[in-house]
Enzyme design. Sequence first.
Site, short mmCIF file in Angstrom:
data_model
loop_
_atom_site.label_atom_id
_atom_site.label_comp_id
_atom_site.label_asym_id
_atom_site.label_seq_id
_atom_site.Cartn_x
_atom_site.Cartn_y
_atom_site.Cartn_z
N TYR A 61 24.66 36.49 26.05
CA TYR A 61 25.29 35.53 25.15
C TYR A 61 25.14 34.10 25.68
O TYR A 61 25.75 33.74 26.70
CB TYR A 61 26.78 35.85 24.96
CG TYR A 61 27.03 37.24 24.40
CD1 TYR A 61 26.14 37.86 23.53
CD2 TYR A 61 28.19 37.94 24.74
CE1 TYR A 61 26.37 39.13 23.02
CE2 TYR A 61 28.43 39.21 24.22
CZ TYR A 61 27.51 39.80 23.37
OH TYR A 61 27.75 41.05 22.88
N HIS A 127 23.38 47.29 27.27
CA HIS A 127 23.46 46.45 26.07
C HIS A 127 22.30 46.70 25.09
O HIS A 127 21.15 46.47 25.41
CB HIS A 127 23.44 44.98 26.53
CG HIS A 127 23.85 44.00 25.48
ND1 HIS A 127 24.04 42.67 25.76
CD2 HIS A 127 24.12 44.12 24.15
CE1 HIS A 127 24.40 42.03 24.66
NE2 HIS A 127 24.44 42.90 23.68
P1 NAD Z 1 32.71 38.80 14.49
O1 NAD Z 1 32.56 39.67 13.31
O2 NAD Z 1 33.86 39.01 15.38
O3 NAD Z 1 32.66 37.29 13.94
C1 NAD Z 1 32.69 36.19 14.80
C2 NAD Z 1 32.66 34.91 13.99
O4 NAD Z 1 33.86 34.80 13.21
C3 NAD Z 1 32.63 33.68 14.87
O5 NAD Z 1 31.93 32.64 14.19
C4 NAD Z 1 34.09 33.32 15.00
O6 NAD Z 1 34.25 31.98 15.36
C5 NAD Z 1 34.58 33.63 13.60
N1 NAD Z 1 36.02 33.93 13.49
C6 NAD Z 1 36.81 34.63 14.34
N2 NAD Z 1 38.07 34.70 13.88
C7 NAD Z 1 38.09 34.04 12.70
C8 NAD Z 1 39.10 33.78 11.74
N3 NAD Z 1 40.35 34.22 11.89
N4 NAD Z 1 38.76 33.07 10.63
C9 NAD Z 1 37.49 32.63 10.45
N5 NAD Z 1 36.49 32.84 11.32
C10 NAD Z 1 36.79 33.54 12.44
O7 NAD Z 1 31.33 38.91 15.31
P2 NAD Z 1 30.95 38.89 16.85
O8 NAD Z 1 31.53 37.73 17.57
O9 NAD Z 1 29.47 39.08 16.89
O10 NAD Z 1 31.58 40.23 17.42
C11 NAD Z 1 32.71 40.25 18.25
C12 NAD Z 1 32.36 40.51 19.70
O11 NAD Z 1 31.89 41.84 19.86
C13 NAD Z 1 31.24 39.62 20.29
O12 NAD Z 1 31.75 38.36 20.67
C14 NAD Z 1 30.79 40.48 21.44
O13 NAD Z 1 31.71 40.35 22.50
C15 NAD Z 1 30.87 41.90 20.85
N6 NAD Z 1 29.61 42.35 20.22
C16 NAD Z 1 28.79 43.19 20.93
C17 NAD Z 1 27.58 43.61 20.39
C18 NAD Z 1 26.67 44.49 21.19
O14 NAD Z 1 27.04 44.98 22.23
N7 NAD Z 1 25.48 44.76 20.74
C19 NAD Z 1 27.18 43.20 19.13
C20 NAD Z 1 28.06 42.38 18.40
C21 NAD Z 1 29.27 41.98 18.97
#
Ligand code: NAD
Length: 322
Positions: A61, A127
């Site tokens: 990230y 990952h």
């Molecule tokens: P998410 O669906 O959580 O969306 C994140 C987005 O939504 C960001 O732009 C954030 O600023 C925004 N957001 C958060 N809360 C909000 C709210 N209340 N209102 C409006 N916007 C809001 O997607 P993500 O961040 O990709 O997924 C969460 C976490 O999961 C990642 O940060 C990561 O740690 C993990 N992840 C892991 C993998 C993997 O291992 N392959 C893939 C995806 C995510």
Amino acid sequence: MAATPLELRPLGNTGLKVSCVGFGASPLGKVFGEVSESDAIAAVRQAFSLGINFFDTSPYYGRTLSEKMLGKALKALGVPRNEYIVSTKCGRYSTDGFDFSAEGVTRSIDESLERLQLDYVDILHCHDIEFGSLDQIVNETIPALLKLKEAGKVKFIGITGLPLGIFTYVLDRVPPGTIDVIMSYCHYSINDTTLEDLLPYLKSKGVGVISASPLAMGLLTESDPPDWHPASPEIKAACQAAAAYCKEKGKNISKLALQYSLSNKDISTILVGMKSVKEVNDNVSAAIELATFGKDQETLSEIERILKPVKNQTWPSGIWQS
Ligand code: NAD
């Protein structure tokens, strides 16, 4: 903020109790736009003070920036190490692509620990394993991670990725108890619930379930998704229509989407990416409101109707084919 505490849920057989809302730290790597260091530190502090005890990152990230920011923010908390749970990942890097070799992941954890300013991580995930050879994951990567566990650098082992078949492929080929948790993403939210079918299998194996991206990586928000978002134009348009419908009704799509994901108690934690105190406040409030009043079923049914044409549609990821 309400006095009701954020619910803690057991994480498989690990003995850990994770907050039902977890802090996804990919936004701290500027993956979803600009974030200042002070905003990142304030968001983590607010999350911890409101009962979020689980923080997830990866060297991938923001070219390691997320790990560095999270490390600074956790240190600034000044609380004992056993009061928070940290997961990071290995095998996927923004500079060098993928490297699931034993040597690579062994080096990777040392670099991660340095950036995070920690002596150990609670969970180390391989990952996005669909980009590598799953047989290498089984025969080489996981044995290397077991050695890291013995060395005390890692408490538990996880695997992550998009296609759900990767989880059964690997779990069917390792001794019980080898893999402690899985992290799935974009498969348990209003538009895609395909993770549901896998939950009984994971439960039978005693594997903890982390479901990430309840907002479908930005699709289920009032803002535009990031340019790199891999969804088809049809999925994007349907999510945009659902968000517009909610806005018109004075509702917030992100709150409803998070509440929808949190409602399934077979999932230990829902990881939401957060980058500001406001997002942390909104997401914790959504969880507490859900625990107090239940879901807004009427609006959710309408959103489900709008999303029906794209329900459970996803996108290709990696080289692995089931
Ligand atoms: P998410 O669906 O959580 O969306 C994140 C987005 O939504 C960001 O732009 C954030 O600023 C925004 N957001 C958060 N809360 C909000 C709210 N209340 N209102 C409006 N916007 C809001 O997607 P993500 O961040 O990709 O997924 C969460 C976490 O999961 C990642 O940060 C990561 O740690 C993990 N992840 C892991 C993998 C993997 O291992 N392959 C893939 C995806 C995510």
